[in-house]
Motif scaffolding. Structure first.
Motif, short mmCIF file in Angstrom:
data_model
loop_
_atom_site.label_atom_id
_atom_site.label_comp_id
_atom_site.label_asym_id
_atom_site.label_seq_id
_atom_site.Cartn_x
_atom_site.Cartn_y
_atom_site.Cartn_z
N UNK A 58 50.26 52.27 36.94
CA UNK A 58 49.44 51.40 36.09
C UNK A 58 49.36 49.97 36.63
N UNK A 59 50.25 49.60 37.56
CA UNK A 59 50.20 48.27 38.14
C UNK A 59 49.08 48.12 39.16
N UNK A 60 48.66 49.26 39.76
CA UNK A 60 47.66 49.20 40.82
C UNK A 60 46.34 48.67 40.28
N UNK A 61 45.80 47.67 40.99
CA UNK A 61 44.54 47.00 40.66
C UNK A 61 44.59 46.23 39.34
N UNK A 62 45.77 46.06 38.78
CA UNK A 62 45.88 45.31 37.53
C UNK A 62 46.94 44.20 37.58
N UNK A 63 47.89 44.29 38.51
CA UNK A 63 49.01 43.37 38.48
C UNK A 63 49.27 42.74 39.84
#
Length: 246
Positions: A58-63
């Motif tokens: 969930x961190x990919x492309x968001x964090x």
């Protein structure tokens, strides 16, 4: 049906049980909210991530991940020690980043710069590509032992995380990939897999920067056109030579 509490024989004039009072219910709700919020903040902002394999999907492309560069292995990749919260969480003055190789083993995230490809250094007995040592020296001087913020996009086949990386140089925050292109120490990535730029607009900026570096003969663009080989072409030629030899 089983009731949560036994029937009450309380006289109407007696006070209600403490667990039904508004004060008790509000306290329970507040404690639960604080506990859940604290767990969320810890998991997403305070917990230290040791390696690329531990980065939640969930961190990919968001964090973004804040960390200190511990080593630079090639012209377009390096390792960071994740320091969540930075100085606010004590990193650098209260909590120290390890420097010994033994203590860093299994505790660093391997970063691959997004959008670019640098000349290949000599690996596994292969000859180094022209300008590979210059690209490596440039990257070491630009990010070595510095704090960087990495906006993670994806993971590649080498257990690295592809990221757009920013570092403070003077009073401005610089995109490392963009600066390598500007200095002529890398080319825009042309691979067929794991192509990450961080958006179409970012890709356009990278390509325009590459064109300007080429026009002004910066870095590797000083080579005669007949001698220019992109890192992708160089790696393909090595693979072809290895297949022919086997």
């Amino acid at each position: 049906m089983i009731w949560p509490f036994p029937p009450s024989n309380r006289h109407p004039s007696q006070p209600p049980p403490f667990y039904t009072t508004p004060e008790f219910l509000i306290t329970c709700l507040s404690v639960s909210t604080i506990a859940l919020s604290s767990a969320h903040i810890y998991r997403n902002y305070i917990r230290r991530i040791p390696t690329a394999a531990h980065i939640p999907h969930k961190f990919l492309r968001t964090r973004g991940l804040l960390g200190k560069v511990t080593s630079v292995g090639d012209g377009d990749n390096f390792r960071i020690f994740h320091t969540p919260g930075g100085r606010l969480m004590g990193w650098g003055w209260c909590r120290k980043v390890p420097t010994l190789r033994g203590k860093l083993r299994g505790e660093t995230i391997h970063i691959r710069l997004a959008g670019i490809d640098a000349p290949e250094c000599g690996h596994f007995g292969n000859a180094a590509q022209p300008y590979s040592s210059e690209a490596l020296a440039w990257l070491k001087s630009y990010v070595g032992d510095r704090r960087v913020r990495c906006y993670v996009h994806s993971k590649d086949q080498y257990d690295r995380v592809v990221a757009t990386v920013y570092v403070w140089r003077g009073l401005s925050r610089r995109d490392v990939s963009l600066e390598m292109l500007r200095a002529g120490m890398a080319v825009v990535y042309e691979g067929k897999t794991n192509v990450e730029f961080g958006g179409k607009k970012k890709e356009e900026v990278y390509r325009e920067t590459e064109r300007k570096a080429m026009a002004t003969k910066m870095g590797l663009w000083k080579q005669p056109k007949r001698l220019r080989v992109s890192p992708g072409q160089y790696k393909a030629a090595l693979k072809e030579a290895a297949r022919a030899a086997s």
